[in-house]
Design an enzyme around this catalytic site. Structure first.
Site, PDB file in Angstrom:
ATOM      1  N   GLU A 135      -5.534   7.213  -1.208  1.00 13.70           N
ATOM      2  CA  GLU A 135      -5.553   5.971  -0.431  1.00 13.70           C
ATOM      3  C   GLU A 135      -6.226   4.849  -1.216  1.00 13.70           C
ATOM      4  O   GLU A 135      -5.769   3.701  -1.187  1.00 13.70           O
ATOM      5  CB  GLU A 135      -6.265   6.199   0.900  1.00 13.70           C
ATOM      6  CG  GLU A 135      -5.553   7.155   1.846  1.00 13.70           C
ATOM      7  CD  GLU A 135      -4.144   6.712   2.170  1.00 13.70           C
ATOM      8  OE1 GLU A 135      -3.924   5.489   2.335  1.00 13.70           O
ATOM      9  OE2 GLU A 135      -3.256   7.576   2.248  1.00 13.70           O
TER      10      GLU A 135
ATOM     11  N   ASP B  75      -4.448   1.382  -2.265  1.00 18.85           N
ATOM     12  CA  ASP B  75      -5.061   0.079  -1.969  1.00 18.85           C
ATOM     13  C   ASP B  75      -5.133  -0.782  -3.236  1.00 18.85           C
ATOM     14  O   ASP B  75      -4.825  -1.980  -3.203  1.00 18.85           O
ATOM     15  CB  ASP B  75      -6.472   0.274  -1.413  1.00 18.85           C
ATOM     16  CG  ASP B  75      -6.481   0.669   0.054  1.00 18.85           C
ATOM     17  OD1 ASP B  75      -5.426   0.563   0.700  1.00 18.85           O
ATOM     18  OD2 ASP B  75      -7.550   1.077   0.544  1.00 18.85           O
TER      19      ASP B  75
ATOM     20  N   HIS C 213       1.686   4.478  -3.051  1.00 21.90           N
ATOM     21  CA  HIS C 213       1.778   5.941  -3.038  1.00 21.90           C
ATOM     22  C   HIS C 213       2.946   6.414  -3.903  1.00 21.90           C
ATOM     23  O   HIS C 213       2.843   7.425  -4.603  1.00 21.90           O
ATOM     24  CB  HIS C 213       1.952   6.445  -1.596  1.00 21.90           C
ATOM     25  CG  HIS C 213       0.705   6.347  -0.774  1.00 21.90           C
ATOM     26  ND1 HIS C 213      -0.469   6.956  -1.140  1.00 21.90           N
ATOM     27  CD2 HIS C 213       0.460   5.723   0.415  1.00 21.90           C
ATOM     28  CE1 HIS C 213      -1.393   6.716  -0.221  1.00 21.90           C
ATOM     29  NE2 HIS C 213      -0.852   5.964   0.726  1.00 21.90           N
TER      30      HIS C 213
ATOM     31  N   HIS D 294       0.841  -1.204   0.000  1.00 21.30           N
ATOM     32  CA  HIS D 294       0.000   0.000   0.000  1.00 21.30           C
ATOM     33  C   HIS D 294       0.873   1.250   0.000  1.00 21.30           C
ATOM     34  O   HIS D 294       0.630   2.189  -0.769  1.00 21.30           O
ATOM     35  CB  HIS D 294      -0.924  -0.012   1.226  1.00 21.30           C
ATOM     36  CG  HIS D 294      -1.643   1.277   1.442  1.00 21.30           C
ATOM     37  ND1 HIS D 294      -2.885   1.534   0.902  1.00 21.30           N
ATOM     38  CD2 HIS D 294      -1.291   2.390   2.130  1.00 21.30           C
ATOM     39  CE1 HIS D 294      -3.263   2.749   1.250  1.00 21.30           C
ATOM     40  NE2 HIS D 294      -2.314   3.290   1.996  1.00 21.30           N
ATOM     41  N   GLU D 295       1.893   1.254   0.856  1.00 24.72           N
ATOM     42  CA  GLU D 295       2.786   2.419   0.895  1.00 24.72           C
ATOM     43  C   GLU D 295       3.549   2.571  -0.418  1.00 24.72           C
ATOM     44  O   GLU D 295       3.771   3.686  -0.899  1.00 24.72           O
ATOM     45  CB  GLU D 295       3.765   2.293   2.072  1.00 24.72           C
ATOM     46  CG  GLU D 295       3.100   2.233   3.443  1.00 24.72           C
ATOM     47  CD  GLU D 295       2.271   3.462   3.732  1.00 24.72           C
ATOM     48  OE1 GLU D 295       2.624   4.562   3.257  1.00 24.72           O
ATOM     49  OE2 GLU D 295       1.238   3.332   4.424  1.00 24.72           O
TER      50      GLU D 295
END
Length: 433
Positions: free
Chosen positions: A377, A381, A299, A295-296
């Site tokens: 976000e 995801d 970004h 997930h990070e």
């Protein structure tokens, strides 16, 4: 700049003298923002309380009733404490501005130190010190009463005081020279001082991204290289698969201060690090850790960080330009309850007034920022689901929501104003879809 260099405060807006027009506008904006915050908080409290005793059907069997009630109670307690903070903050803002607190402090320091750079630095330092002292009881209550009540606080009073001393010292060592440079530019760099000041501010923020992981963060926490070889191999393979490199994988002793769990990237360029809270590693399986990290990484793949930095650059440039104009207007000071210095610089006054009033106007733009953050976000995801197991990400998020006592039933309108991350129900529904 001295009062003689300020534009005469005889300008009128809507037929009113400019100082009076600004006073009325500021008062109306403040009342509107406070009423909006009270209304949103009351909606959140009612909505969470109404759903306290029933786990939403989407989470039945995955979240226990006890955990659901704890999250609701924690949210309600934080919301009610937030109302007290709102009341105190509003009184303090009025006290500094329209009730003359900043004016009184400024002229007291002028009488003591005279006008000049020393007085300006002392004004900002005194303002920060007074604000910190006012906030101190609330910070103590939040840590040792509210967080303690729900089992999250792991800090001792000694550690809390040590953190306070170190953060104050670091703030002074870094902040005072930066403040002096900014004030010097305001007085010496001519009409376009704000452009030079903006460049310094942006350079400072970029430099901080590089030096923070190696020199500042270790003052407060211990960072150990990740020792679990199996997990390290999984994480390294995931990063290579995603085309990402980092300076190292570290575990932070977050459990010294809190039971909350997290993971994050820090640093910039070659100095990037992956940091896991030890509390996170103790609660998640290796596959779930992979999913959280993915997930990070999402970004970074979607370039959210550069986009946010670019937005910060643009907004701060507009802010500095606005400050550059307002600092030359006599009505800006008088309309906010401050008499400019008759002989000597008013740069610190302009800076403090700007920092005090801008959040009032900025509140009404908050939903735009929150909406963009939630969009990011969702994108992260989706990237994580594509790279790892969606089931692992879903389970990891549920564990983190439960571990951090995040309510599963927030008020929808409250979410639109304040939530930088989507509620759990929305995130899990997107993953399933």
């Amino acid at each position: 700049m001295p009062a003689a260099a300020l534009a005469a405060p005889t300008t009128t807006f809507a037929g009113l003298p400019a100082p009076l027009a600004l006073t009325l506008f500021f008062a109306l904006a403040l009342v509107a923002s406070v009423l909006a915050k009270l209304w949103l908080a009351s909606r959140q409290v009612r909505h969470v309380a109404a759903h306290r005793d029933r786990v939403p059907p989407a989470f039945a069997g995955r979240i226990t009733p006890q955990a659901h009630r704890k999250a609701a109670d924690y949210t309600l307690a934080r919301s009610r404490f937030g109302l007290l903070e709102l009341a105190l903050g509003t009184v303090l803002l009025l006290g500094w501005t329209l009730l003359g607190g900043l004016d009184l402090l400024n002229h007291a320091l002028v009488d003591w130190l005279g006008t000049g750079m020393l007085q300006q630095i002392a004004l900002v330092a005194a303002f920060v010190a007074i604000g910190s002292l006012v906030d101190l009881p609330g910070a103590l209550y939040q840590t040792f009463v509210l967080e303690e009540r729900f089992g999250f606080n792991k800090m001792t009073l000694g550690l809390w005081l040590a953190d306070l001393a170190k953060s104050t010292l670091v703030g002074a060592v870094i902040g005072l020279p930066l403040l002096a440079l900014m004030l010097w530019l305001m007085g010496a760099a001519g009409r376009f001082w704000w452009l030079w000041a903006w460049g310094v501010w942006m350079g400072f923020n970029l430099l901080l991204l590089v030096v923070y992981p190696s020199f500042i963060a270790p003052l407060f926490n211990k960072f150990q290289p990740l020792q679990d070889e199996s997990l390290k191999a999984r994480v390294t393979a995931l990063m290579q698969r995603c085309g990402f490199s980092a300076k190292g994988l570290y575990v932070m002793d977050g459990s010294r201060r809190s039971a909350h769990a997290n993971a994050y990237f820090t640093g910039f360029g070659a100095a990037k690090r992956v940091v896991f809270y030890d509390t996170l590693l103790s609660k998640l399986s290796p596959g779930e850790v992979d999913a959280v990290l993915a997930h990070e990484l999402g970004h970074f793949r979607h370039r959210h960080i550069p986009k946010r930095i670019a937005t910060l650059f643009a907004l701060s440039l507009a802010g500095f330009a606005l400050l550059g104009w307002l600092s030359t207007q006599g009505w800006f000071y008088l309309g906010l309850g401050v008499r400019p210095n008759m002989s000597g610089p008013n740069d610190a006054l302009a800076l403090l007034l700007f920092l005090l009033v801008m959040p009032v106007a900025g509140f009404f733009f908050g939903p735009l920022s929150a909406r963009l953050s939630r969009k990011h976000e969702f994108e992260a995801d989706a990237f994580a689901v594509a790279q790892t197991s969606g089931a692992d990400l879903s389970q990891a998020l549920l564990k983190l929501y439960e571990d951090n006592a995040s309510t599963l039933t927030p008020d929808p309108l409250y979410v639109k104003f304040y939530y930088s991350h989507p509620p759990a129900a929305e995130r899990l529904a997107r993953m399933t879809a």
